[in-house]
Write a protein that holds these residues in place. Structure first.
Motif, mmCIF file in Angstrom:
data_model
loop_
_atom_site.group_PDB
_atom_site.id
_atom_site.type_symbol
_atom_site.label_atom_id
_atom_site.label_comp_id
_atom_site.label_asym_id
_atom_site.label_seq_id
_atom_site.Cartn_x
_atom_site.Cartn_y
_atom_site.Cartn_z
ATOM 1 N N ARG A 185 55.524 -18.162 41.989
ATOM 2 C CA ARG A 185 54.330 -17.339 42.230
ATOM 3 C C ARG A 185 53.291 -17.539 41.127
ATOM 4 O O ARG A 185 52.088 -17.540 41.373
ATOM 5 N N ALA A 186 53.777 -17.714 39.880
ATOM 6 C CA ALA A 186 52.847 -17.964 38.762
ATOM 7 C C ALA A 186 52.339 -19.402 38.779
ATOM 8 O O ALA A 186 51.189 -19.675 38.437
ATOM 9 N N LEU A 187 53.215 -20.321 39.187
ATOM 10 C CA LEU A 187 52.876 -21.741 39.135
ATOM 11 C C LEU A 187 51.937 -22.154 40.269
ATOM 12 O O LEU A 187 51.089 -23.048 40.097
ATOM 13 N N GLU A 188 52.090 -21.503 41.430
ATOM 14 C CA GLU A 188 51.332 -21.909 42.618
ATOM 15 C C GLU A 188 49.813 -21.997 42.365
ATOM 16 O O GLU A 188 49.202 -23.047 42.635
ATOM 17 N N PHE A 198 48.428 -35.831 41.945
ATOM 18 C CA PHE A 198 49.734 -35.362 41.457
ATOM 19 C C PHE A 198 49.606 -33.912 40.986
ATOM 20 O O PHE A 198 48.530 -33.320 41.123
ATOM 21 N N ALA A 199 50.696 -33.350 40.456
ATOM 22 C CA ALA A 199 50.721 -31.908 40.190
ATOM 23 C C ALA A 199 49.718 -31.482 39.128
ATOM 24 O O ALA A 199 49.245 -30.346 39.118
ATOM 25 N N PHE A 200 49.419 -32.393 38.188
ATOM 26 C CA PHE A 200 48.345 -32.125 37.217
ATOM 27 C C PHE A 200 47.475 -33.365 37.166
ATOM 28 O O PHE A 200 47.854 -34.375 36.574
ATOM 29 N N GLY A 201 46.343 -33.304 37.814
ATOM 30 C CA GLY A 201 45.425 -34.443 37.809
ATOM 31 C C GLY A 201 45.855 -35.536 38.768
ATOM 32 O O GLY A 201 46.644 -35.309 39.687
ATOM 33 N N ASP A 202 45.335 -36.723 38.521
ATOM 34 C CA ASP A 202 45.498 -37.807 39.488
ATOM 35 C C ASP A 202 46.562 -38.824 39.120
ATOM 36 O O ASP A 202 46.747 -39.816 39.827
ATOM 37 N N ALA A 203 47.266 -38.600 38.010
ATOM 38 C CA ALA A 203 48.344 -39.512 37.622
ATOM 39 C C ALA A 203 49.641 -38.723 37.510
ATOM 40 O O ALA A 203 49.625 -37.537 37.176
ATOM 41 N N PRO A 262 52.371 -23.376 49.157
ATOM 42 C CA PRO A 262 51.936 -24.634 49.773
ATOM 43 C C PRO A 262 51.454 -25.675 48.757
ATOM 44 O O PRO A 262 51.685 -26.873 48.951
ATOM 45 N N ALA A 263 50.796 -25.248 47.696
ATOM 46 C CA ALA A 263 50.302 -26.223 46.713
ATOM 47 C C ALA A 263 51.484 -26.909 46.029
ATOM 48 O O ALA A 263 51.489 -28.127 45.829
ATOM 49 N N ILE A 264 52.506 -26.116 45.667
ATOM 50 C CA ILE A 264 53.712 -26.663 45.031
ATOM 51 C C ILE A 264 54.424 -27.612 45.983
ATOM 52 O O ILE A 264 54.780 -28.739 45.611
ATOM 53 N N ALA A 265 54.637 -27.170 47.226
ATOM 54 C CA ALA A 265 55.373 -27.997 48.179
ATOM 55 C C ALA A 265 54.647 -29.314 48.443
ATOM 56 O O ALA A 265 55.260 -30.390 48.490
ATOM 57 N N THR A 266 53.321 -29.230 48.576
ATOM 58 C CA THR A 266 52.530 -30.442 48.832
ATOM 59 C C THR A 266 52.579 -31.384 47.644
ATOM 60 O O THR A 266 52.787 -32.600 47.799
ATOM 61 N N ALA A 267 52.381 -30.842 46.446
ATOM 62 C CA ALA A 267 52.371 -31.684 45.243
ATOM 63 C C ALA A 267 53.725 -32.348 45.047
ATOM 64 O O ALA A 267 53.810 -33.537 44.707
ATOM 65 N N ALA A 268 54.810 -31.590 45.247
ATOM 66 C CA ALA A 268 56.154 -32.151 45.036
ATOM 67 C C ALA A 268 56.458 -33.227 46.064
ATOM 68 O O ALA A 268 57.026 -34.276 45.735
ATOM 69 N N ALA A 269 56.066 -32.986 47.319
ATOM 70 C CA ALA A 269 56.343 -33.965 48.375
ATOM 71 C C ALA A 269 55.575 -35.259 48.121
ATOM 72 O O ALA A 269 56.097 -36.362 48.293
ATOM 73 N N ARG A 270 54.324 -35.111 47.679
ATOM 74 C CA ARG A 270 53.496 -36.281 47.415
ATOM 75 C C ARG A 270 54.058 -37.055 46.228
ATOM 76 O O ARG A 270 54.182 -38.280 46.275
ATOM 77 N N ALA A 271 54.408 -36.332 45.159
ATOM 78 C CA ALA A 271 54.952 -36.994 43.963
ATOM 79 C C ALA A 271 56.257 -37.711 44.294
ATOM 80 O O ALA A 271 56.519 -38.814 43.792
#
Lengths: 210, 210
Positions: free
Chosen positions: A140-143, A153-158, A184-193
């Motif tokens: 909840r804090a990270l989202e 990626f989860a922080f920036g583009d690399a 959703p932001a976490i799930a998307t970032a993790a799936a993409r990474a």
């Protein structure tokens, strides 16, 4: 420099380090530690890692422990490609995001803690609720932080430190069937990474252990 | 640079950051957060720190969270006196020692976890045993590392990151009446560090809160 990683395929902390090593593109050897057989409590392993936890990274025969410390060491020793942003404030934000997972989610849900709860007669349903509580609190804090800072990626583009932590934590949340739909932001970032070749190669399914 | 620390006097994580700020000799303002009154769950505080945890360091009005990330930021922004050693391998050892506390002891024993155990009908005796278990596990691994690396302070001859973590964790262990006699190197290092004026000034008894 000879690197040997004492690893366990499903454990979050060595998974993080495998991602970091793969992103750096540095060769290393994997030594599997069988947690189910309590190989991490064996005397010869404890001589390298007094906590009896994974991972331990052997650097020319000298042990390093604690996944975050190992990832920072990697970034200082092999600066390219960088795992952390350049500016101190952004570095602190990325580290803070990583530490929500490394300090306030994962340590509450790892094997030794779940075994301790079992020893206290806490049943499986309540153990699962325990795991979900800390993942939920942290996510909840990270989202909103991921929503704000993510690019490709989860922080920036690399790919970087936050991905090293996030991908294994989301893998872990899925193992425990935690509902990720509020994140959703976490799930998307993790799936993409997870699709990045270096990160995919670190996945538990691609490890030498049976 | 204007620094405002949202702090709670007895909590370990803001205590670490107070030590770091005092060692750097940088001026900062303290804003007490009343944990007993659940001020950390108030909406205005959660807007700064989504986890609702202390500390939050405001840097010219922008929040930083997670004590380790804040201490690393401090060391990057104000390099002298250094909180970490110079060489990457030694930096990794010091960080690893700090993270035994920051990742594998303290997060298991903080207020939200003890409240969760209470909600699960775990009584005070068993809660105290829980706290002692994780302090014991961590300190058993940390003790030989402190014995090996301590000089006048917990890592070498200058106060640094390990002291920022160790002094509050020993304070916390004493609060929970954990027997420290099996950990003479830790107890000695923490007692010696606690007498350093910058570290002493960070002690809970010397905070503005009642």
């Amino acid at each position: 420099m000879k690197l040997v990683l004492h690893s366990a395929k499903r454990a979050s902390a060595p998974y993080r380090v495998r991602i970091g090593l793969n992103l750096k593109g540095v060769p290393y050897e994997i030594r599997p530690v069988d947690l189910v057989a309590n190989a991490h409590h064996a005397e010869d392993y404890r001589a390298l890692n007094g906590q009896g936890l994974v991972p331990t990274l052997m650097v020319d025969g000298r042990p390093l422990t604690q996944s975050l410390a190992i990832l920072e060491w990697l970034d200082e020793t092999l600066p390219e490609p960088a795992l952390l942003p350049t500016m101190p404030y952004e570095r602190a934000i990325a580290r803070g995001m990583a530490e929500i997972i490394a300090c306030d989610i994962h340590p509450l849900n790892n094997l030794r803690v779940l075994r301790q709860l079992t020893a206290m007669d806490i049943g499986e349903t309540e153990r699962d609720a325990w795991v979900a509580r800390w993942i939920g609190d942290g996510f909840r804090a990270l989202e909103p932080m991921v929503a704000q800072h993510a690019g490709a990626f989860a922080f920036g583009d690399a790919p970087g430190l936050v991905d090293c932590l996030l991908v294994p934590q989301v893998f872990n949340a899925n193992r425990f069937k935690v509902d990720l739909s509020p994140f959703p932001a976490i799930a998307t970032a993790a799936a993409r990474a997870a699709r990045h070749p270096a990160i995919a190669a670190a996945h538990p399914d691609h490890q030498p252990e049976r």
